[in-house]
Write a protein that holds these residues in place. Sequence first.
Motif, PDB file in Angstrom:
ATOM      1  N   VAL A  12      11.083  -2.685   7.567  1.00  0.00           N
ATOM      2  CA  VAL A  12      10.601  -3.906   6.938  1.00  0.00           C
ATOM      3  C   VAL A  12       9.875  -3.551   5.650  1.00  0.00           C
ATOM      4  O   VAL A  12       8.880  -2.815   5.657  1.00  0.00           O
ATOM      5  CB  VAL A  12       9.661  -4.691   7.882  1.00  0.00           C
ATOM      6  N   LEU A  13      10.394  -4.058   4.537  1.00  0.00           N
ATOM      7  CA  LEU A  13       9.795  -3.869   3.224  1.00  0.00           C
ATOM      8  C   LEU A  13       9.085  -5.156   2.819  1.00  0.00           C
ATOM      9  O   LEU A  13       9.562  -6.247   3.130  1.00  0.00           O
ATOM     10  CB  LEU A  13      10.860  -3.541   2.184  1.00  0.00           C
ATOM     11  N   HIS A  48       0.832  -1.205   0.000  1.00  0.00           N
ATOM     12  CA  HIS A  48       0.000   0.000   0.000  1.00  0.00           C
ATOM     13  C   HIS A  48       0.864   1.252   0.000  1.00  0.00           C
ATOM     14  O   HIS A  48       0.558   2.239  -0.683  1.00  0.00           O
ATOM     15  CB  HIS A  48      -0.912   0.005   1.229  1.00  0.00           C
ATOM     16  N   TYR A  49       1.966   1.215   0.728  1.00  0.00           N
ATOM     17  CA  TYR A  49       2.871   2.363   0.775  1.00  0.00           C
ATOM     18  C   TYR A  49       3.779   2.389  -0.452  1.00  0.00           C
ATOM     19  O   TYR A  49       3.939   3.416  -1.106  1.00  0.00           O
ATOM     20  CB  TYR A  49       3.716   2.294   2.044  1.00  0.00           C
ATOM     21  N   LEU A  50       4.357   1.267  -0.780  1.00  0.00           N
ATOM     22  CA  LEU A  50       5.361   1.237  -1.837  1.00  0.00           C
ATOM     23  C   LEU A  50       4.772   1.423  -3.228  1.00  0.00           C
ATOM     24  O   LEU A  50       5.469   1.865  -4.143  1.00  0.00           O
ATOM     25  CB  LEU A  50       6.127  -0.085  -1.775  1.00  0.00           C
ATOM     26  N   ARG A  51       3.497   1.102  -3.394  1.00  0.00           N
ATOM     27  CA  ARG A  51       2.883   1.212  -4.721  1.00  0.00           C
ATOM     28  C   ARG A  51       2.044   2.467  -4.905  1.00  0.00           C
ATOM     29  O   ARG A  51       1.585   2.744  -6.001  1.00  0.00           O
ATOM     30  CB  ARG A  51       1.995  -0.009  -4.995  1.00  0.00           C
ATOM     31  N   LYS A  52       1.836   3.264  -3.874  1.00  0.00           N
ATOM     32  CA  LYS A  52       0.841   4.333  -3.991  1.00  0.00           C
ATOM     33  C   LYS A  52       1.273   5.473  -4.894  1.00  0.00           C
ATOM     34  O   LYS A  52       0.446   6.257  -5.333  1.00  0.00           O
ATOM     35  CB  LYS A  52       0.455   4.857  -2.612  1.00  0.00           C
ATOM     36  N   TRP A  53       2.586   5.572  -5.175  1.00  0.00           N
ATOM     37  CA  TRP A  53       3.038   6.592  -6.118  1.00  0.00           C
ATOM     38  C   TRP A  53       3.156   6.031  -7.536  1.00  0.00           C
ATOM     39  O   TRP A  53       3.655   6.697  -8.422  1.00  0.00           O
ATOM     40  CB  TRP A  53       4.385   7.162  -5.683  1.00  0.00           C
ATOM     41  N   ASP A  54       2.712   4.813  -7.740  1.00  0.00           N
ATOM     42  CA  ASP A  54       2.824   4.168  -9.040  1.00  0.00           C
ATOM     43  C   ASP A  54       4.267   4.157  -9.512  1.00  0.00           C
ATOM     44  O   ASP A  54       4.571   4.446 -10.661  1.00  0.00           O
ATOM     45  CB  ASP A  54       1.931   4.857 -10.069  1.00  0.00           C
ATOM     46  N   GLN A  55       5.163   3.832  -8.589  1.00  0.00           N
ATOM     47  CA  GLN A  55       6.584   3.760  -8.900  1.00  0.00           C
ATOM     48  C   GLN A  55       7.121   2.399  -8.499  1.00  0.00           C
ATOM     49  O   GLN A  55       6.578   1.749  -7.612  1.00  0.00           O
ATOM     50  CB  GLN A  55       7.369   4.829  -8.131  1.00  0.00           C
ATOM     51  N   THR A  56       8.177   1.986  -9.149  1.00  0.00           N
ATOM     52  CA  THR A  56       8.875   0.802  -8.694  1.00  0.00           C
ATOM     53  C   THR A  56       9.649   1.158  -7.436  1.00  0.00           C
ATOM     54  O   THR A  56       9.874   2.324  -7.128  1.00  0.00           O
ATOM     55  CB  THR A  56       9.849   0.285  -9.762  1.00  0.00           C
ATOM     56  N   LEU A  57      10.073   0.144  -6.711  1.00  0.00           N
ATOM     57  CA  LEU A  57      10.813   0.403  -5.477  1.00  0.00           C
ATOM     58  C   LEU A  57      12.108   1.176  -5.720  1.00  0.00           C
ATOM     59  O   LEU A  57      12.402   2.123  -4.986  1.00  0.00           O
ATOM     60  CB  LEU A  57      11.095  -0.922  -4.756  1.00  0.00           C
ATOM     61  N   PRO A  58      12.909   0.843  -6.743  1.00  0.00           N
ATOM     62  CA  PRO A  58      14.108   1.656  -6.980  1.00  0.00           C
ATOM     63  C   PRO A  58      13.781   3.119  -7.261  1.00  0.00           C
ATOM     64  O   PRO A  58      14.485   4.017  -6.803  1.00  0.00           O
ATOM     65  CB  PRO A  58      14.749   0.985  -8.199  1.00  0.00           C
TER      66      PRO A  58
END
Length: 297
Positions: free
Chosen positions: A80-81, A44-54
């Motif tokens: 924790v990712l 939910h946090y890592l995807r909310k900007w529509d960006q990959t993790l890098p």
Amino acid sequence: MLDPAFSVAFHIGAHKTATSHLQRSIGAQADALAARGVQWFGPHYLRKWDQTLPELLGLGDGQALSGQLRSLLQTAQRVVLSEENHIGVLNDPRRRPVTCRYPKAAPRIRAVAQGLDRNVDVFLAIRRPTGFVNAAYCQQLMSGNVMLMAQYRKINPTESVDWADLVARLRATAGVGQLVVWCYEDYAVHFSAICAGLLGPAAAGVVQPIDRYIHRGLSATAVAEILHRHALGGAGDAGRNVRALLSVEDGYPPFDGFTPAEHAAGDSAYRAQIAAIGAMPRVTLLDPLWADGPMRA
């Protein structure tokens, strides 16, 4: 340079191994964990900007971390990712034959370790090859990309599900600290140990498993209905409605695209992979409790 005090754990999946269940169980206690020094970054946090993790972390391009993210990292003792898509996709939309699962997993994990300037503890769940392919096929149908199971299996042979190969590649990757592996079939048994490894024993006590499936697979009747609608020219995005109408929870048998003999052959390969993983140095394999008995679905 970030404060060197905090440690990093990365739950990388794999797909269809109760990943969403673990993410939601932990995410439900994100505030309580933060109060204990554990900062949780789920999908939910890592995807909310529509960006990959890098892209999100500004890895490999010389950019600084965002102010919000830097602030969160500087107040954490444990970061924790959890993002299974980081190591690769479950199904290739181009329908290219799969010979190696998650071929870019190692360099992508290395990029995270380099960007955060510290080793990353990696957590991976694995699953019996036939069960994994069954679940991946159902996910393919749910996405609206409809094909027959026979065609799907030609593109995604069970031989491509080689967990020992993936674990060996991860273990050889610079920047990987601890490497913890468990079997999806024993997820419920090892839930507390998984959380303790990810979050730390003190913080893990606040997390309890959600008492329901998150993304239950399709029933055999639902698969037949999706294929029927597709053959009649219907839209390919009816999977969610069909799953709800013809659900496993309502007594419809789960879809299974393999014969008993094919399951047995896949399970034999799976046991050999588990044995190889268990023999690898610097790999923690949570006890595969099914190993001496019949395989569970």
